[in-house]
Design an enzyme around this catalytic site. Structure first.
Site, PDB file in Angstrom:
ATOM      1  N   GLY A  74       0.639  -1.174  -0.169  1.00  0.00           N
ATOM      2  CA  GLY A  74      -0.093  -0.087   0.248  1.00  0.00           C
ATOM      3  C   GLY A  74       0.665   1.187   0.071  1.00  0.00           C
TER       4      GLY A  74
ATOM      5  N   THR B 266      -0.087   4.901  -0.083  1.00  0.00           N
ATOM      6  CA  THR B 266      -0.958   6.338   0.328  1.00  0.00           C
ATOM      7  C   THR B 266      -0.189   7.129   1.327  1.00  0.00           C
ATOM      8  OG1 THR B 266      -2.484   5.613   1.562  1.00  0.00           O
ATOM      9  CG2 THR B 266      -3.301   5.424  -0.706  1.00  0.00           C
ATOM     10  N   HIS B 267      -0.788   7.870   2.288  1.00  0.00           N
ATOM     11  CA  HIS B 267      -0.014   8.697   3.135  1.00  0.00           C
ATOM     12  C   HIS B 267       1.057   7.878   3.890  1.00  0.00           C
ATOM     13  CE1 HIS B 267      -2.962  11.544   1.750  1.00  0.00           C
ATOM     14  NE2 HIS B 267      -4.010  10.995   2.576  1.00  0.00           N
TER      15      HIS B 267
ATOM     16  N   SER C 132      -7.581   2.419   4.346  1.00  0.00           N
ATOM     17  CA  SER C 132      -9.014   2.119   4.688  1.00  0.00           C
ATOM     18  C   SER C 132      -9.891   2.036   3.586  1.00  0.00           C
ATOM     19  CB  SER C 132      -9.541   3.052   5.742  1.00  0.00           C
ATOM     20  OG  SER C 132      -9.354   4.352   5.200  1.00  0.00           O
TER      21      SER C 132
ATOM     22  N   TYR D 210     -17.315  15.583  16.205  1.00  0.00           N
ATOM     23  CA  TYR D 210     -16.098  16.592  16.209  1.00  0.00           C
ATOM     24  C   TYR D 210     -16.611  17.789  17.172  1.00  0.00           C
ATOM     25  CZ  TYR D 210     -14.428  13.705  12.251  1.00  0.00           C
ATOM     26  OH  TYR D 210     -14.205  13.030  11.478  1.00  0.00           O
TER      27      TYR D 210
ATOM     28  N   CYS E  59      -8.143  14.317   0.915  1.00  0.00           N
ATOM     29  CA  CYS E  59      -8.849  15.554   1.669  1.00  0.00           C
ATOM     30  C   CYS E  59      -9.166  16.748   0.848  1.00  0.00           C
ATOM     31  CB  CYS E  59      -7.886  15.897   2.739  1.00  0.00           C
ATOM     32  SG  CYS E  59      -6.451  16.345   2.362  1.00  0.00           S
TER      33      CYS E  59
ATOM     34  N   GLY F 294     -18.411   6.725   6.680  1.00  0.00           N
ATOM     35  CA  GLY F 294     -17.323   6.244   7.481  1.00  0.00           C
ATOM     36  C   GLY F 294     -16.332   5.249   6.724  1.00  0.00           C
TER      37      GLY F 294
ATOM     38  N   PHE G  44       0.479  39.316  23.068  1.00  0.00           N
ATOM     39  CA  PHE G  44      -0.485  40.283  22.764  1.00  0.00           C
ATOM     40  C   PHE G  44      -0.229  41.359  21.671  1.00  0.00           C
ATOM     41  CE2 PHE G  44      -2.457  44.611  23.810  1.00  0.00           C
ATOM     42  CZ  PHE G  44      -3.669  44.550  23.156  1.00  0.00           C
TER      43      PHE G  44
ATOM     44  N   ASP H 238      -4.094   4.323   8.132  1.00  0.00           N
ATOM     45  CA  ASP H 238      -5.606   4.183   8.408  1.00  0.00           C
ATOM     46  C   ASP H 238      -6.108   2.611   8.637  1.00  0.00           C
ATOM     47  OD1 ASP H 238      -6.002   6.713   7.639  1.00  0.00           O
ATOM     48  OD2 ASP H 238      -7.372   6.463   6.203  1.00  0.00           O
TER      49      ASP H 238
ATOM     50  N   ALA I  15       3.293  -1.590  10.948  1.00  0.00           N
ATOM     51  CA  ALA I  15       1.906  -1.160  10.295  1.00  0.00           C
ATOM     52  C   ALA I  15       1.771   0.408  10.456  1.00  0.00           C
ATOM     53  CB  ALA I  15       0.611  -1.812  10.817  1.00  0.00           C
TER      54      ALA I  15
END
Length: 451
Positions: free
Chosen positions: A7, A9-10, A113, A186, A42, A242, A423, A280, A277
């Site tokens: 795999g 991906t990311h 996933s 969230y 995303c 999901g 500030f 996702d 591992a």
């Protein structure tokens, strides 16, 4: 050393590039079932809305770039089985339609996933689409051109971002979710009411607190979505309910959560020697509770992939856990969250309190200023911070990154009240909004003390 990575991906891309740099003598082979790697899913909603015009810009690596690092990348190769006892993998070449066996010294599983696909009548109808990879993105854009009534099933980040994108394209949009509020996972209610009001003003239909039961269609194409509360017309449906970890290859060979997420230790090691591992496909330590949790985020994935590379020879750099920190921009609202919502904390059996600050983010003598809504959730007994949320038309989302660090370091509300923040009238008030939250909790606690 022979390393096989399944795999890309990311997490896979991060692990591979780092391993190639750290161990130039290693023989690294990557097996990827798709015809592309490292797609930033995303960005799909941004692509659908036309903000990102070129989908190719959502890729941040390629087989050619990995080859330049000395990595052998085999695209359109599907790993169909793994034997951790013999350290072998069986791979199907999807182009030549031949099967082969390969061996490894170290195995890195970054299989990611896949969207949850419910079993119900009508799921095989045309124009019911998933939203995960590059091919999905292109199909959604193509089908949306000819659709007027679009139903998005799922009111999480991906679903709501797509709802916004379709609304901007002038579509009639309905969002369906079985929870009572959008972004339920969230945000607490005082936040989601702002988002829902913005959606209603744009004539987006909210079908909440109901579940999809079936789909119906004409001539093989979807035209209605049935739920526990009614039915809705649709000529395009996007399923965003999901994700489920892709871990069938290691079923029965490594420790997993009930949903199949691989349990790894702080060095990304599975319960099987020489098998690592990341991403996702994994469960990771969730710092607000201290327990393993499944939190599929690109940020978690790239960190975990990098740590695989650092630790594949020997334990070197430990993983510090996650707060599940995330952000989203919906219409004019900048929103971010970290850790547990108050509702999630209560559902988990934690005794918590919260502080909410509703104030202008900078002094009123400035030409303009915006309201800011900040909520911090903390344990009642100790004051330890376990979660936070912020919402404003001004971009204050970086404050949630600060609170993520606070949770990771197990800081208390009292400590937050006296952290040194700068500030400057362009940006904040003399008492930073985070200081205000900490001080308010401190005052509440002090007022309870009998003198």
């Amino acid at each position: 050393m022979k390393i096989i990575v399944i795999g890309c991906t990311h997490a896979g891309t991060a692990a591979i590039t780092q391993m190639a740099a750290l161990y130039p003598e290693a023989q690294i082979t990557v097996y990827e079932r798709n015809d592309n790697i490292s797609f930033l899913s995303c960005g799909i909603a941004l692509h659908v809305a036309g903000v990102v015009h070129n989908a190719e810009s959502l890729f941040y690596s390629s087989p050619e770039q990995l080859a330049a690092l000395g990595v052998q990348t085999k695209m359109l190769h599907d790993v169909i089985s793994v034997d951790t006892k013999t350290k072998t993998v069986v791979v199907r070449d999807l182009i030549r339609e031949v099967t082969m066996t390969d061996t490894y010294d170290k195995l890195v599983v970054t299989t990611g996933s896949w969207p949850i696909i419910p079993k119900m009548d009508g799921m095989d109808l045309d124009n019911i689409l998933l939203c995960k990879n590059y091919a999905h993105a292109q199909t959604i854009i193509d089908r949306a051109k000819h659709a007027e009534q679009i139903v998005v099933v799922g009111a999480g980040y991906i679903g709501i971002e797509l709802v916004e994108a379709f609304e901007q394209l002038g579509k009639q949009v309905t969002v369906i979710d079985n929870t009572p509020r959008v972004l339920y996972k969230y945000l607490d209610a005082e936040y989601t009411e702002f988002v829902e009001e913005e959606m209603k003003q744009r004539h987006i239909r909210l079908a909440l607190n109901q579940s999809v039961t079936a789909f119906a269609g004409v001539n093989g194409k979807v035209n209605r979505v049935m739920t526990t509360a009614g039915e809705y017309e649709a000529d395009l449906v996007i399923m965003c309910i999901g994700f489920r970890p892709n871990t069938g290859l290691l079923a029965g060979q490594v420790d997993m959560l009930g949903n199949g997420a691989i349990i790894v230790d702080e060095y990304m090691r599975t319960s099987c020697p020489d098998v690592y591992a990341a991403g996702d496909s994994c469960a990771i330590r969730y710092n607000p509770t201290g327990q393993p949790a499944y939190i599929p985020l690109a940020t978690n994935a790239v960190r975990m992939g990098t740590l695989v590379a650092r630790n594949i020879i020997k334990p070197t750099v430990r993983y510090m856990g996650t707060q599940g920190t995330s952000g989203i921009k919906i219409f004019d609202l900048n929103i971010a969250s970290t850790g547990l919502t108050e509702q999630a904390a209560l559902d988990a059996g934690l005794l918590v309190k919260s502080v909410t600050i509703n104030d202008n983010y900078r002094p009123e003598f400035m030409p303009t200023y915006e309201k800011a809504l900040l909520k911090v959730v903390y344990q009642e007994a100790t004051g330890r911070i376990v979660g936070a949320q912020v919402l404003s038309k001004a971009d204050l989302t970086q404050s949630i990154n600060t609170l993520s660090v606070c949770i990771q370091n197990r800081m208390t509300m009292e400590e937050l009240g006296f952290v040194d923040f700068f500030f400057q009238p362009h940006y904040n008030k003399p008492w930073n909004i985070l200081n205000q939250a900490g001080l308010q909790a401190y005052v509440q606690k002090f007022n309870k003390v009998k003198i």
